[in-house]
Enzyme design. Structure first.
Site, PDB file in Angstrom:
ATOM      1  N   ASP A  18       0.825  -1.209   0.000  1.00 60.67           N
ATOM      2  CA  ASP A  18       0.000   0.000   0.000  1.00 60.67           C
ATOM      3  C   ASP A  18       0.863   1.264   0.000  1.00 60.67           C
ATOM      4  O   ASP A  18       0.749   2.113   0.880  1.00 60.67           O
ATOM      5  CB  ASP A  18      -0.933  -0.031   1.217  1.00 60.67           C
ATOM      6  CG  ASP A  18      -1.952   1.099   1.202  1.00 60.67           C
ATOM      7  OD1 ASP A  18      -2.236   1.619   0.110  1.00 60.67           O
ATOM      8  OD2 ASP A  18      -2.448   1.455   2.285  1.00 60.67           O
ATOM      9  N   ASN A  52       7.313  -7.277   7.102  1.00 62.74           N
ATOM     10  CA  ASN A  52       6.114  -6.543   7.501  1.00 62.74           C
ATOM     11  C   ASN A  52       4.872  -7.241   6.971  1.00 62.74           C
ATOM     12  O   ASN A  52       4.725  -7.432   5.757  1.00 62.74           O
ATOM     13  CB  ASN A  52       6.142  -5.116   6.959  1.00 62.74           C
ATOM     14  CG  ASN A  52       4.862  -4.362   7.290  1.00 62.74           C
ATOM     15  OD1 ASN A  52       4.650  -3.936   8.427  1.00 62.74           O
ATOM     16  ND2 ASN A  52       3.979  -4.218   6.301  1.00 62.74           N
ATOM     17  N   GLU A  53       3.989  -7.623   7.873  1.00 64.81           N
ATOM     18  CA  GLU A  53       2.670  -8.177   7.553  1.00 64.81           C
ATOM     19  C   GLU A  53       2.707  -9.306   6.516  1.00 64.81           C
ATOM     20  O   GLU A  53       1.949  -9.283   5.545  1.00 64.81           O
ATOM     21  CB  GLU A  53       1.730  -7.067   7.086  1.00 64.81           C
ATOM     22  CG  GLU A  53       1.378  -6.069   8.169  1.00 64.81           C
ATOM     23  CD  GLU A  53       0.282  -5.097   7.740  1.00 64.81           C
ATOM     24  OE1 GLU A  53       0.082  -4.922   6.525  1.00 64.81           O
ATOM     25  OE2 GLU A  53      -0.375  -4.526   8.624  1.00 64.81           O
ATOM     26  N   ASN A 109       0.477  -4.892  13.976  1.00 63.18           N
ATOM     27  CA  ASN A 109      -0.253  -3.853  13.244  1.00 63.18           C
ATOM     28  C   ASN A 109      -1.739  -4.119  13.434  1.00 63.18           C
ATOM     29  O   ASN A 109      -2.254  -5.134  12.958  1.00 63.18           O
ATOM     30  CB  ASN A 109       0.096  -3.884  11.758  1.00 63.18           C
ATOM     31  CG  ASN A 109       1.531  -3.471  11.486  1.00 63.18           C
ATOM     32  OD1 ASN A 109       2.244  -3.033  12.387  1.00 63.18           O
ATOM     33  ND2 ASN A 109       1.960  -3.593  10.240  1.00 63.18           N
ATOM     34  N   TYR A 145     -10.296  -1.015   9.999  1.00 64.52           N
ATOM     35  CA  TYR A 145     -10.562  -2.160   9.123  1.00 64.52           C
ATOM     36  C   TYR A 145     -11.418  -3.214   9.817  1.00 64.52           C
ATOM     37  O   TYR A 145     -12.054  -4.033   9.153  1.00 64.52           O
ATOM     38  CB  TYR A 145      -9.248  -2.784   8.639  1.00 64.52           C
ATOM     39  CG  TYR A 145      -8.423  -1.858   7.778  1.00 64.52           C
ATOM     40  CD1 TYR A 145      -8.959  -1.292   6.627  1.00 64.52           C
ATOM     41  CD2 TYR A 145      -7.120  -1.532   8.116  1.00 64.52           C
ATOM     42  CE1 TYR A 145      -8.209  -0.435   5.840  1.00 64.52           C
ATOM     43  CE2 TYR A 145      -6.363  -0.678   7.337  1.00 64.52           C
ATOM     44  CZ  TYR A 145      -6.913  -0.133   6.195  1.00 64.52           C
ATOM     45  OH  TYR A 145      -6.168   0.721   5.419  1.00 64.52           O
ATOM     46  N   GLU A 196       1.682  -0.421  14.188  1.00 63.59           N
ATOM     47  CA  GLU A 196       0.768   0.354  13.343  1.00 63.59           C
ATOM     48  C   GLU A 196      -0.608   0.380  13.990  1.00 63.59           C
ATOM     49  O   GLU A 196      -1.106  -0.660  14.434  1.00 63.59           O
ATOM     50  CB  GLU A 196       0.632  -0.238  11.931  1.00 63.59           C
ATOM     51  CG  GLU A 196       1.846  -0.087  11.037  1.00 63.59           C
ATOM     52  CD  GLU A 196       1.592  -0.588   9.618  1.00 63.59           C
ATOM     53  OE1 GLU A 196       0.410  -0.633   9.199  1.00 63.59           O
ATOM     54  OE2 GLU A 196       2.568  -0.937   8.928  1.00 63.59           O
ATOM     55  N   TRP A 200       0.516   4.727  12.703  1.00 60.96           N
ATOM     56  CA  TRP A 200       0.537   4.680  11.249  1.00 60.96           C
ATOM     57  C   TRP A 200      -0.351   5.804  10.736  1.00 60.96           C
ATOM     58  O   TRP A 200      -1.551   5.726  10.874  1.00 60.96           O
ATOM     59  CB  TRP A 200       0.047   3.320  10.734  1.00 60.96           C
ATOM     60  CG  TRP A 200       0.301   3.180   9.253  1.00 60.96           C
ATOM     61  CD1 TRP A 200      -0.616   3.260   8.239  1.00 60.96           C
ATOM     62  CD2 TRP A 200       1.561   2.932   8.630  1.00 60.96           C
ATOM     63  NE1 TRP A 200      -0.010   3.089   7.026  1.00 60.96           N
ATOM     64  CE2 TRP A 200       1.330   2.891   7.236  1.00 60.96           C
ATOM     65  CE3 TRP A 200       2.867   2.773   9.111  1.00 60.96           C
ATOM     66  CZ2 TRP A 200       2.356   2.669   6.315  1.00 60.96           C
ATOM     67  CZ3 TRP A 200       3.877   2.550   8.197  1.00 60.96           C
ATOM     68  CH2 TRP A 200       3.617   2.498   6.826  1.00 60.96           C
ATOM     69  N   LYS A 235      -3.660   8.379   6.642  1.00 60.57           N
ATOM     70  CA  LYS A 235      -3.584   8.056   8.067  1.00 60.57           C
ATOM     71  C   LYS A 235      -2.544   8.891   8.808  1.00 60.57           C
ATOM     72  O   LYS A 235      -2.337   8.700  10.008  1.00 60.57           O
ATOM     73  CB  LYS A 235      -3.297   6.568   8.257  1.00 60.57           C
ATOM     74  CG  LYS A 235      -4.436   5.659   7.835  1.00 60.57           C
ATOM     75  CD  LYS A 235      -4.167   4.205   8.205  1.00 60.57           C
ATOM     76  CE  LYS A 235      -5.315   3.312   7.764  1.00 60.57           C
ATOM     77  NZ  LYS A 235      -5.399   3.185   6.292  1.00 60.57           N
TER      78      LYS A 235
END
EC number: 3.2.1.31
Length: 599
Positions: free
Chosen positions: A160, A407-408, A462, A468, A501, A546, A565
């Site tokens: 993203d 990350n993620e 995160n 979400y 995050e 974040w 954000k």
């Protein structure tokens, strides 16, 4: 890898500025037409007026004819790149002299010795911004046949943020001794009373030398120690502390037959890191991380080096009472790392391992299904290289207090443990300071589904409850995030937890009586709810928002000209919530034993 410095034995020339430029094919044996030009360093994308050119995927070229400086017979000439995103091939007078994959770490190539007596040389750079399932970051690559039969290359990002590309960091021409210092590694052990330190130096040279001399200077440029051995004892030391940095300088000289061959100066700080009993200790005191996930992202420059923005960002960070940032989602510039060292800012250092799931839509799917990510990914070689190059570059930085392996990623899917176990070990084997290693956990990898957090030292999460998950419903969001954090604490009672995050998109100037999402009022309420939960979790030792500032993304229905954000707009103007963070963070000490305050 050593940063390019001007010393008694080394000359550096900045090759930044205007270069001839072309998107598409080029024969480096020919001159690149000069009808289009580009700046080094910067991203090419936002300097393009044409949208088609801005979004271009494939090879693109830079070229310039440069004067050859004087090079003696015992010296060599090197082209040193801070980074080229994402792949690069370097040509001198049409001949390939080096190449590199990976868009966020430095590399260098030797100019052939036969060129040293030339008056001029032509330097050609072929860069490429294709991403696929073998690269980091990960992208979904495809080729589309156009009506005229030509092929258009396309990358659908698995992440993203915008896929900025170019020669993003400084390009230097270096003249250095053939017999030179190749690398320096500095480690230290503090005494029990933190008043003295044993230093160890590993000096690597590309040829054999007779003698290595090391002199250590304090911040007043006073000589405080010297040795011809690899070890040195310092007394009455100054520690590198949070927002109270102290940097020593090690001057390293190498000799052959009592003749100086090379000299280099490396800054370092004295500090100690330990993770124990659910706390993160710096110099044996518990730290509370206050700060941000960021991006290297500014208007016009894109991801190109912007030292003024770097300084402004850290000034704003300090003014809010923050003390840290994460290099999301790639290594940041060497200049930023050196600035963090100097300003005493804690850095969580991350390789560009983002997008490690089937596709970006899969990252938003909260269902428990397995998408077969680890059968699809072919990123192991790129991942190992990224870790090796990051540790090599950043190992001596006192600001770097933890490494991030990814990350993620899809860490809840079968195969994740087998993929990450050797990578965590690689970090630990390579890092001479043995810093903690973490993985930044994705929302759907809940405590009952995650397969990798047992491998790491710190639980980094995160989490977007209220955005979400339970979008706009902060009452249910508060219940959900508190429940999950307590589950993580129960599962790993000896590991500290950092929220790396959390945030809500907010459009500056958008307001509502009813505090609906995207308004500045909702952003304030979102963070108030989150902090109420964080303050009640004993093992939670940090909060990184974040994001620091709004940033550019690829096109998608969720994004209105980027991700909003940020606590600051993209041009670094504060949103309403900034003053609330300043009130909060100014009351939380940097060194904070939270377990003594949470009942």
């Amino acid at each position: 890898m050593l940063y390019p410095l001007l010393t008694k034995t080394r000359n550096t020339y900045d090759l930044g500025g205007i270069w001839n430029f072309k998107l598409g094919e080029h024969n480096p044996n020919e001159l690149l037409p000069s009808d289009e030009v580009m700046v080094i360093p910067t991203s090419f994308n936002d300097l393009m007026v044409s949208k088609e050119k801005r979004d271009y995927i494939g090879d693109f070229w830079y070229e310039k004819v440069i004067e050859v400086p004087k090079v003696s017979e015992d010296e060599e000439m090197v082209l040193r790149f801070g980074s080229v995103t994402h792949q690069a091939k370097i040509y001198v007078d049409g001949v390939l002299v080096g190449e590199h994959k990976g868009g966020f770490t430095p590399f260098e190539v030797l100019v052939p010795e036969c060129k040293y007596n030339n008056e001029k040389i032509k330097v050609s750079i072929c860069a490429n911004n294709v991403l696929d399932y073998t690269t980091l970051p990960v992208g979904n690559y495809s080729e589309i046949i156009q009506e005229d039969g030509s092929i258009k290359k396309k990358v659908r990002e698995n992440f993203d943020f915008f896929n900025y590309a170019g020669v993003h960091r400084p390009l230097k021409l270096m003249i250095r001794p053939k017999n030179h210092i190749f690398d320096i590694t500095i480690t230290s052990r503090l005494s029990d009373d933190l008043q003295s330190a044993d230093l160890h130096f590993l000096v690597e040279t590309n040829q054999k030398v007779d003698e290595v001399r090391i002199s250590v200077f304090d911040e007043d440029n006073k000589l405080v120690g010297e040795t011809k051995d690899s070890r040195l004892f310092l007394s009455d030391v100054h520690l590198w502390e949070v927002l109270n940095a102290y940097l020593y300088t090690a001057r390293v000289e190498i000799f052959v037959d009592n003749q100086l061959q090379d000299v280099y100066e490396e800054n370092f700080g004295l500090r100690e890191i330990e993770v124990t009993n659910g706390q993160f200790l710096l110099n044996r005191k518990p730290i509370y991380f206050k700060g941000f996930g960021k991006h290297e992202d500014t208007f016009i420059n894109g991801r190109g080096l912007n030292e003024a923005a770097n300084l402004m960002d850290l000034n704003l960070l300090k003014d809010m009472g923050a003390n840290s940032f994460r290099t999301s989602h790639y290594p940041y510039s060497e200049e930023m790392m050196r600035l963090a060292d100097r300003m005493g800012v804690l850095v969580i250092d991350e390789v560009p391992a983002v997008g490690l799931f089937q596709n970006f839509n899969a990252s938003l799917d909260l269902s428990p299904k397995d998408n077969g990510t680890w059968n699809l990914m072919q990123t192991k070689a790129a991942h190992e290289q990224a870790i090796q190059e990051l540790v090599k570059r950043d190992k001596n930085h006192p600001s770097v207090v933890m490494w991030v392996v990814a990350n993620e990623p899809a860490s809840h899917e079968a195969g994740a443990h087998d993929y990450f176990e050797p990578l965590v070990k690689l970090y630990k084997d390579l890092d001479p300071q043995k810093r903690p290693v973490t993985l930044v956990n994705i929302l759907m990898a809940t405590p009952d589904r995650d397969q990798v957090m047992d491998l790491v030292d710190v639980v980094c999460l995160n989490r977007y409850y209220g955005w979400y998950v339970d979008h706009g419903d902060l009452t249910n969001a508060e219940v959900g995030i508190r429940k999950e954090l307590l589950e993580w604490q129960d599962k790993f009672p000896d590991k500290p937890i950092i929220i790396t995050e959390y945030g809500a998109d907010t459009l500056p100037g958008l307001h509502s009586t009813w505090n609906i999402p995207y308004t500045e009022e909702f952003q304030c309420d979102f963070y108030e709810m989150s902090h109420r939960v964080f303050d009640g979790i004993p093992n939670l030792v940090g909060e990184q928002v974040w994001n620091f500032a709004d940033f550019e993304t690829n096109l998608m229905i969720l994004r209105v000209q980027g991700n909003h954000k940020g606590l600051f707009s993209r041009n670094r103007q504060p949103k309403q919530v900034v003053k609330e963070f300043k009130k909060r963070w100014m009351t939380i000490p940097h060194y904070h034993n939270k377990k003594n305050s949470v009942k």
